[in-house]
Motif scaffolding. Structure first.
Motif, short mmCIF file in Angstrom:
data_model
loop_
_atom_site.label_atom_id
_atom_site.label_comp_id
_atom_site.label_asym_id
_atom_site.label_seq_id
_atom_site.Cartn_x
_atom_site.Cartn_y
_atom_site.Cartn_z
N LEU A 1 0.81 -1.21 0.00
CA LEU A 1 0.00 0.00 0.00
C LEU A 1 0.85 1.26 0.00
CD1 LEU A 1 -2.96 -0.96 2.37
CD2 LEU A 1 -2.89 -0.97 -0.13
N ASP A 2 2.10 1.16 0.40
CA ASP A 2 2.98 2.33 0.35
C ASP A 2 3.27 2.76 -1.09
OD1 ASP A 2 4.31 -0.18 0.28
OD2 ASP A 2 6.23 0.82 0.58
N GLU A 3 2.96 1.89 -2.05
CA GLU A 3 3.17 2.24 -3.46
C GLU A 3 2.01 3.05 -4.03
OE1 GLU A 3 3.95 -1.25 -5.73
OE2 GLU A 3 5.69 -1.86 -4.53
N VAL A 4 0.83 2.95 -3.40
CA VAL A 4 -0.35 3.62 -3.95
C VAL A 4 -0.95 4.65 -2.99
CG1 VAL A 4 -1.03 1.82 -5.59
CG2 VAL A 4 -1.75 1.63 -3.20
N ALA A 5 -0.64 4.53 -1.71
CA ALA A 5 -1.12 5.52 -0.73
C ALA A 5 -0.01 6.53 -0.49
CB ALA A 5 -1.50 4.83 0.57
N LYS A 6 -0.34 7.79 -0.59
CA LYS A 6 0.64 8.85 -0.40
C LYS A 6 0.52 9.52 0.96
CE LYS A 6 2.14 8.00 -4.46
NZ LYS A 6 3.39 7.18 -4.56
N PHE A 7 -0.62 9.28 1.64
CA PHE A 7 -0.87 9.95 2.91
C PHE A 7 -1.51 8.97 3.89
CE2 PHE A 7 -1.05 13.02 -0.50
CZ PHE A 7 -0.21 14.04 -0.04
N GLY A 8 -1.29 9.21 5.16
CA GLY A 8 -1.88 8.36 6.19
C GLY A 8 -2.05 9.10 7.49
N THR A 9 -3.02 8.64 8.29
CA THR A 9 -3.21 9.19 9.62
C THR A 9 -2.55 8.27 10.64
OG1 THR A 9 -5.32 8.03 9.89
CG2 THR A 9 -5.39 10.29 9.02
N LEU A 10 -2.28 8.79 11.81
CA LEU A 10 -1.74 8.00 12.91
C LEU A 10 -2.38 8.50 14.20
CD1 LEU A 10 0.24 5.87 13.96
CD2 LEU A 10 1.95 7.68 14.18
N GLY A 11 -3.04 7.59 14.91
CA GLY A 11 -3.69 7.97 16.15
C GLY A 11 -5.13 8.37 16.00
N ALA A 12 -5.66 8.36 14.76
CA ALA A 12 -7.09 8.66 14.58
C ALA A 12 -7.94 7.49 15.08
CB ALA A 12 -7.38 8.94 13.11
N ASN A 13 -7.36 6.28 15.02
CA ASN A 13 -8.05 5.08 15.54
C ASN A 13 -9.49 4.99 15.03
OD1 ASN A 13 -5.65 4.81 16.93
ND2 ASN A 13 -6.52 5.29 18.93
N ILE A 14 -9.61 5.05 13.72
CA ILE A 14 -10.94 5.14 13.11
C ILE A 14 -11.76 3.86 13.30
CG2 ILE A 14 -12.17 5.52 10.93
CD1 ILE A 14 -9.73 7.19 10.03
N ALA A 15 -11.10 2.74 13.26
CA ALA A 15 -11.81 1.46 13.44
C ALA A 15 -10.79 0.39 13.80
CB ALA A 15 -12.56 1.09 12.17
N TYR A 16 -11.30 -0.81 14.01
CA TYR A 16 -10.44 -1.94 14.37
C TYR A 16 -10.84 -3.16 13.56
CZ TYR A 16 -8.68 0.79 18.26
OH TYR A 16 -8.08 1.77 19.00
N ALA A 17 -9.98 -4.16 13.59
CA ALA A 17 -10.29 -5.40 12.87
C ALA A 17 -9.51 -6.55 13.49
CB ALA A 17 -9.93 -5.27 11.39
N HIS A 18 -9.95 -7.72 13.18
CA HIS A 18 -9.21 -8.91 13.57
C HIS A 18 -9.51 -9.99 12.53
CE1 HIS A 18 -13.21 -9.59 15.39
NE2 HIS A 18 -13.00 -10.85 15.06
N VAL A 19 -8.66 -10.99 12.49
CA VAL A 19 -8.91 -12.14 11.64
C VAL A 19 -8.80 -13.40 12.49
CG1 VAL A 19 -8.20 -11.09 9.46
CG2 VAL A 19 -6.47 -12.18 10.91
N LEU A 20 -9.46 -14.43 12.04
CA LEU A 20 -9.55 -15.67 12.80
C LEU A 20 -9.25 -16.87 11.91
CD1 LEU A 20 -13.06 -14.85 14.31
CD2 LEU A 20 -10.87 -14.49 15.48
N TYR A 21 -8.45 -17.78 12.39
CA TYR A 21 -8.35 -19.08 11.73
C TYR A 21 -9.40 -19.97 12.40
CZ TYR A 21 -4.13 -17.96 9.11
OH TYR A 21 -3.23 -17.41 8.22
N CYS A 22 -10.39 -20.39 11.61
CA CYS A 22 -11.51 -21.17 12.13
C CYS A 22 -11.51 -22.56 11.52
CB CYS A 22 -12.83 -20.48 11.82
SG CYS A 22 -13.04 -18.86 12.59
N VAL A 23 -11.98 -23.51 12.29
CA VAL A 23 -12.10 -24.88 11.81
C VAL A 23 -13.57 -25.25 11.72
CG1 VAL A 23 -11.89 -25.78 14.17
CG2 VAL A 23 -11.43 -27.29 12.23
N ALA A 24 -13.91 -26.02 10.71
CA ALA A 24 -15.27 -26.54 10.60
C ALA A 24 -15.52 -27.52 11.75
CB ALA A 24 -15.44 -27.25 9.27
N GLU A 25 -16.66 -27.38 12.42
CA GLU A 25 -16.99 -28.29 13.53
C GLU A 25 -16.97 -29.74 13.07
OE1 GLU A 25 -17.36 -28.26 16.64
OE2 GLU A 25 -17.67 -26.19 17.26
N ALA A 26 -17.40 -29.98 11.84
CA ALA A 26 -17.41 -31.35 11.33
C ALA A 26 -16.00 -31.91 11.25
CB ALA A 26 -18.08 -31.39 9.96
#
Length: 334
Positions: free
Chosen positions: A223-248
């Motif tokens: 993204l540093d190749e296409v984004a020229k500007f960024g904020t720091l400390g605005a904390n606009i939102a959050y995210a997470h990812v999960l490795y999940c297994v099928a119950e079966a």
């Protein structure tokens, strides 16, 4: 001739009932297919998934054999849920924000004003996923959460200068999940949902003006190749990812394999969270070196502007959940 027939008959019996030594060996092996969308060199597989797989193999005496399919080779990010439900894959990376219908309450973890570090976020998410309403969402989806990876606070990475909320108004910004969508609207931008691997081309072709994304993983998508500007400390939102297994799949595995996976997760996750906190600082420095102008909103005196706009998002999200069967207010309070 009779001797040959006897040998053929013996082989046929062995084929039908199996060689005793090899049947035992094969029965002990558990083949597990794992898929995610991360590109080569991404920090999360490097610090979380691969160490976890290695530890599981060690704890189970090599009983488990993993095959990892990265970079959407087997499963596209937006098709992760259906793929694991159909057991195209046993374990898959799920971004709950891309499946807001199935994981509506889990969206609480995407809201603004969250944790300060990935380590703190990891501990908070562990508690969240023990909440009965959240556990029920995954149960109904036929999934079990194996690995939790919170991401650092999401900032605006844009092609145009954004130093205060007024600058982002009207821009088309990639966001994923109800919390991120609400936060994007709250600051006056127009949210659009696309898969993470499509962000680079979206900004390159100017179909989007920017993204909400964490610095710790932004460099993996160049993204540093296409984004020229960024904020720091605005904390606009959050995210997470999960490795999940099928119950079966989970229910088909021996108890010692299940125990090994749980133990390995408890050992590896805290280290991965620490690594991601370090990666965040390293990437911010690298972005600045590559020419991205990053505005620290605390130093620029605009933090309160961001906070004032984002503060109502949690209440709005909870109000929107009231029509749901589960009690969103209780989830928000966690």
């Amino acid at each position: 001739m009779k001797s040959m027939l006897r040998r053929v008959a013996a082989l046929a019996l062995l084929a039908a009932f199996g060689f005793p030594w090899s049947a035992s060996s094969n029965a002990a092996d558990v083949a597990v297919k794992v898929a995610d969308h991360f590109p080569p060199g991404h920090v999360i597989p490097h610090t979380l998934l691969r160490p976890w797989m290695a530890r599981v193999e060690e704890l189970t005496g090599k009983k488990v054999r993993f095959t990892h399919f990265p970079a959407q080779q087997l499963v596209k990010q937006t098709e992760a849920l259906s793929a694991v439900q159909r057991r195209v894959v046993d374990i898959v990376l799920v971004n709950p924000g891309l499946f807001p219908t199935e994981f509506a309450l889990t969206g609480v973890s995407f809201l603004p004003n969250g944790y300060d570090t990935v380590v703190h976020g990891g501990k908070a998410l562990q508690g969240l996923f023990e909440h009965p309403a959240i556990k029920d969402e995954f149960r109904r989806a036929g999934l079990r959460v194996l690995l939790i990876e919170p991401l650092d606070a999401y900032e605006a990475l844009t092609a145009r200068p954004v130093t205060r909320p007024a600058d982002i108004r009207g821009l088309k910004i990639r966001a994923a999940g109800e919390g991120q969508l609400a936060a994007t609207r709250a600051v006056g931008a127009t949210p659009t949902t696309i898969a993470a691997p499509e962000m680079y081309t979206g900004m390159q072709r100017r179909t989007i003006d920017g993204v909400l994304f964490g610095y710790s993983i932004a460099k993996s998508y160049k993204l540093d190749e296409v984004a020229k500007f960024g904020t720091l400390g605005a904390n606009i939102a959050y995210a997470h990812v999960l490795y999940c297994v099928a119950e079966a799949s989970w229910n088909s595995w021996p108890a010692d394999v299940q125990a090994g996976m749980i133990k390995a997760a408890a050992e590896i996750m805290p280290r991965a969270w620490q690594d991601l906190d370090k990666s965040t600082l390293d990437v911010i420095a690298a972005f600045r070196t590559s020419g991205v102008t990053i505005t620290d909103v605390a130093k620029s005196g605009t933090r309160k502007e961001w906070e004032d706009l984002l503060r109502p998002v949690r209440d709005q999200w909870a109000a929107g959940m009231k029509a749901r069967p589960a009690r969103a207010e209780k989830a928000v309070s966690m």
